[in-house]
Design a protein around this motif. Structure first.
Motif, mmCIF file in Angstrom:
data_model
loop_
_atom_site.group_PDB
_atom_site.id
_atom_site.type_symbol
_atom_site.label_atom_id
_atom_site.label_comp_id
_atom_site.label_asym_id
_atom_site.label_seq_id
_atom_site.Cartn_x
_atom_site.Cartn_y
_atom_site.Cartn_z
ATOM 1 N N LEU A 123 39.754 35.274 34.920
ATOM 2 C CA LEU A 123 41.000 35.760 34.359
ATOM 3 C C LEU A 123 40.717 36.911 33.410
ATOM 4 O O LEU A 123 39.867 36.793 32.521
ATOM 5 C CB LEU A 123 41.705 34.633 33.585
ATOM 6 N N TYR A 124 41.402 38.024 33.639
ATOM 7 C CA TYR A 124 41.343 39.140 32.698
ATOM 8 C C TYR A 124 42.592 39.076 31.821
ATOM 9 O O TYR A 124 43.698 38.837 32.319
ATOM 10 C CB TYR A 124 41.330 40.491 33.431
ATOM 11 N N ARG A 125 42.401 39.306 30.520
ATOM 12 C CA ARG A 125 43.507 39.396 29.567
ATOM 13 C C ARG A 125 43.449 40.761 28.894
ATOM 14 O O ARG A 125 42.366 41.293 28.683
ATOM 15 C CB ARG A 125 43.394 38.312 28.495
ATOM 16 N N ASP A 126 44.621 41.284 28.551
ATOM 17 C CA ASP A 126 44.674 42.520 27.777
ATOM 18 C C ASP A 126 44.163 42.182 26.374
ATOM 19 O O ASP A 126 44.733 41.322 25.700
ATOM 20 C CB ASP A 126 46.102 43.043 27.713
ATOM 21 N N PRO A 127 43.079 42.818 25.906
ATOM 22 C CA PRO A 127 42.524 42.450 24.608
ATOM 23 C C PRO A 127 43.433 42.777 23.419
ATOM 24 O O PRO A 127 43.250 42.235 22.344
ATOM 25 C CB PRO A 127 41.216 43.239 24.531
ATOM 26 N N LYS A 128 44.435 43.618 23.628
ATOM 27 C CA LYS A 128 45.350 43.956 22.528
ATOM 28 C C LYS A 128 46.237 42.772 22.156
ATOM 29 O O LYS A 128 46.462 42.498 20.990
ATOM 30 C CB LYS A 128 46.242 45.142 22.900
ATOM 31 N N ASP A 129 46.770 42.077 23.175
ATOM 32 C CA ASP A 129 47.704 40.996 22.881
ATOM 33 C C ASP A 129 47.407 39.702 23.654
ATOM 34 O O ASP A 129 48.200 38.773 23.628
ATOM 35 C CB ASP A 129 49.135 41.439 23.161
ATOM 36 N N GLN A 130 46.270 39.682 24.358
ATOM 37 C CA GLN A 130 45.820 38.504 25.119
ATOM 38 C C GLN A 130 46.747 38.142 26.282
ATOM 39 O O GLN A 130 46.738 37.017 26.766
ATOM 40 C CB GLN A 130 45.619 37.290 24.199
ATOM 41 N N THR A 131 47.552 39.085 26.757
ATOM 42 C CA THR A 131 48.417 38.859 27.912
ATOM 43 C C THR A 131 47.556 38.738 29.160
ATOM 44 O O THR A 131 46.705 39.602 29.413
ATOM 45 C CB THR A 131 49.384 40.050 28.102
ATOM 46 N N PRO A 132 47.756 37.700 29.984
ATOM 47 C CA PRO A 132 47.007 37.610 31.244
ATOM 48 C C PRO A 132 47.420 38.755 32.169
ATOM 49 O O PRO A 132 48.612 39.011 32.345
ATOM 50 C CB PRO A 132 47.448 36.266 31.840
ATOM 51 N N HIS A 182 28.820 35.590 42.594
ATOM 52 C CA HIS A 182 27.883 36.575 42.041
ATOM 53 C C HIS A 182 28.555 37.387 40.927
ATOM 54 O O HIS A 182 29.117 36.817 40.014
ATOM 55 C CB HIS A 182 27.291 37.469 43.127
ATOM 56 N N ASN A 183 28.540 38.725 41.012
ATOM 57 C CA ASN A 183 29.074 39.569 39.933
ATOM 58 C C ASN A 183 30.474 40.096 40.235
ATOM 59 O O ASN A 183 30.928 41.050 39.621
ATOM 60 C CB ASN A 183 28.120 40.726 39.637
ATOM 61 N N ARG A 184 31.190 39.504 41.152
ATOM 62 C CA ARG A 184 32.520 39.958 41.565
ATOM 63 C C ARG A 184 33.457 40.180 40.382
ATOM 64 O O ARG A 184 34.194 41.157 40.329
ATOM 65 C CB ARG A 184 33.130 38.945 42.537
ATOM 66 N N ALA A 185 33.433 39.308 39.405
ATOM 67 C CA ALA A 185 34.370 39.395 38.284
ATOM 68 C C ALA A 185 34.129 40.626 37.424
ATOM 69 O O ALA A 185 35.013 41.049 36.685
ATOM 70 C CB ALA A 185 34.274 38.141 37.422
ATOM 71 N N TYR A 186 32.958 41.225 37.522
ATOM 72 C CA TYR A 186 32.602 42.315 36.613
ATOM 73 C C TYR A 186 32.729 43.714 37.204
ATOM 74 O O TYR A 186 32.446 44.690 36.540
ATOM 75 C CB TYR A 186 31.175 42.108 36.103
ATOM 76 N N ILE A 187 33.143 43.834 38.464
ATOM 77 C CA ILE A 187 33.187 45.152 39.096
ATOM 78 C C ILE A 187 34.483 45.912 38.872
ATOM 79 O O ILE A 187 34.586 47.076 39.187
ATOM 80 C CB ILE A 187 32.940 45.059 40.617
ATOM 81 N N HIS A 188 35.477 45.261 38.301
ATOM 82 C CA HIS A 188 36.806 45.869 38.214
ATOM 83 C C HIS A 188 36.869 47.135 37.368
ATOM 84 O O HIS A 188 37.746 47.962 37.571
ATOM 85 C CB HIS A 188 37.823 44.839 37.735
ATOM 86 N N GLY A 189 35.963 47.308 36.434
ATOM 87 C CA GLY A 189 35.977 48.513 35.610
ATOM 88 C C GLY A 189 35.574 49.755 36.372
ATOM 89 O O GLY A 189 35.906 50.870 35.981
ATOM 90 N N SER A 190 34.855 49.581 37.489
ATOM 91 C CA SER A 190 34.378 50.749 38.216
ATOM 92 C C SER A 190 34.742 50.762 39.690
ATOM 93 O O SER A 190 34.891 51.822 40.268
ATOM 94 C CB SER A 190 32.857 50.845 38.101
ATOM 95 N N ARG A 200 39.621 50.709 31.722
ATOM 96 C CA ARG A 200 39.129 51.999 31.221
ATOM 97 C C ARG A 200 39.811 52.405 29.921
ATOM 98 O O ARG A 200 39.156 52.849 28.977
ATOM 99 C CB ARG A 200 39.320 53.078 32.283
ATOM 100 N N CYS A 201 41.128 52.251 29.856
ATOM 101 C CA CYS A 201 41.869 52.631 28.645
ATOM 102 C C CYS A 201 41.446 51.785 27.446
ATOM 103 O O CYS A 201 41.215 52.311 26.362
ATOM 104 C CB CYS A 201 43.371 52.487 28.870
ATOM 105 N N ARG A 202 41.350 50.480 27.642
ATOM 106 C CA ARG A 202 40.996 49.605 26.523
ATOM 107 C C ARG A 202 39.567 49.874 26.050
ATOM 108 O O ARG A 202 39.284 49.854 24.861
ATOM 109 C CB ARG A 202 41.173 48.132 26.888
ATOM 110 N N ARG A 203 38.662 50.139 26.989
ATOM 111 C CA ARG A 203 37.289 50.466 26.585
ATOM 112 C C ARG A 203 37.265 51.771 25.796
ATOM 113 O O ARG A 203 36.538 51.893 24.816
ATOM 114 C CB ARG A 203 36.373 50.544 27.803
ATOM 115 N N ALA A 204 38.075 52.745 26.212
ATOM 116 C CA ALA A 204 38.150 54.017 25.485
ATOM 117 C C ALA A 204 38.714 53.816 24.081
ATOM 118 O O ALA A 204 38.381 54.546 23.156
ATOM 119 C CB ALA A 204 39.018 55.013 26.255
ATOM 120 N N GLU A 205 39.566 52.808 23.913
ATOM 121 C CA GLU A 205 40.142 52.484 22.608
ATOM 122 C C GLU A 205 39.190 51.645 21.762
ATOM 123 O O GLU A 205 39.508 51.301 20.632
ATOM 124 C CB GLU A 205 41.466 51.736 22.785
ATOM 125 N N GLY A 206 38.050 51.268 22.342
ATOM 126 C CA GLY A 206 37.054 50.512 21.585
ATOM 127 C C GLY A 206 37.104 49.011 21.788
ATOM 128 O O GLY A 206 36.372 48.267 21.143
#
Length: 188
Positions: free
Chosen positions: A8-17, A25-33, A45-51
């Motif tokens: 499950l990915y959540r928006d780190p700003k407000d924890q919205t799913p 394997h690493n399937r869960a981690y490929i979404h950023g690229s 990408r946007c959230r990572r750019a925001e820190g």
């Protein structure tokens, strides 16, 4: 038997799913690229750019059939944003996943339509020679963080190199060593 999981990915700003998936394997981690879901990829990408650090929460180690059912349950529970039912960026109701990077399964019509909609307006195929060249040029000279290096390393686990790749790498290493020797000798 391979062990699958639900993530499950959540928006780190407000924890919205925002996304539920099934993987191995690493399937869960490929979404950023390499995500086929443009909204999720853009959010990461946007959230990572925001820190922000945006990582999936992984749940359970189960067989594939159970993972598919759990994926459907959680997508239904949180609801899909494209249908106006919830917050998830998922483009299908789940349970129709590729089973570890498409093991020859036929995609459902709804899944094909979702993939087509996600790619609509793209100027060139995502893995075309032109795109690979552009990405390569953009990445040259850009320093990588230790976290990035670790993820790159993890993404290569289980990949087999062709004999051509092995030979190409060997030749590149020999050339590197030759140039290094020439530099050392010219400094003497």
């Amino acid at each position: 038997m391979q062990s699958f999981y639900i993530y499950l990915y959540r928006d780190p700003k407000d924890q919205t799913p925002v996304y539920v998936g099934k993987g191995i394997h690493n399937r869960a981690y490929i979404h950023g690229s390499a995500s086929s879901n443009p909204k999720l990829k853009n959010l990461i990408r946007c959230r990572r750019a925001e820190g922000y650090v945006i990582e999936p929460t992984i749940h359970y180690e189960v067989d594939e059939a159970t993972a598919l059912e759990m994926e459907k349950f959680w997508i239904n529970f949180f609801g899909r944003a494209d249908l106006g039912e919830g917050t998830l960026f998922n483009l299908t109701d789940g349970g129709d996943g590729c089973g570890g990077w498409n093991r020859g399964r036929v995609l459902t019509p709804s899944h094909k339509a979702a993939i087509g909609a996600a790619n609509k307006g793209r100027k060139c195929p995502p893995n075309s020679e032109e795109v690979r060249k552009r990405k390569s040029e953009a990445a040259k000279g850009r320093p990588k963080t230790e976290e990035h290096k670790k993820k790159l390393s993890l993404s290569q686990i289980g990949r087999k190199k062709t004999p051509e790749q092995v030979e190409k790498n060997r030749q590149a290493q020999l050339e590197h060593n030759r140039r290094k020797r020439e530099l050392i000798e010219s400094d003497k």
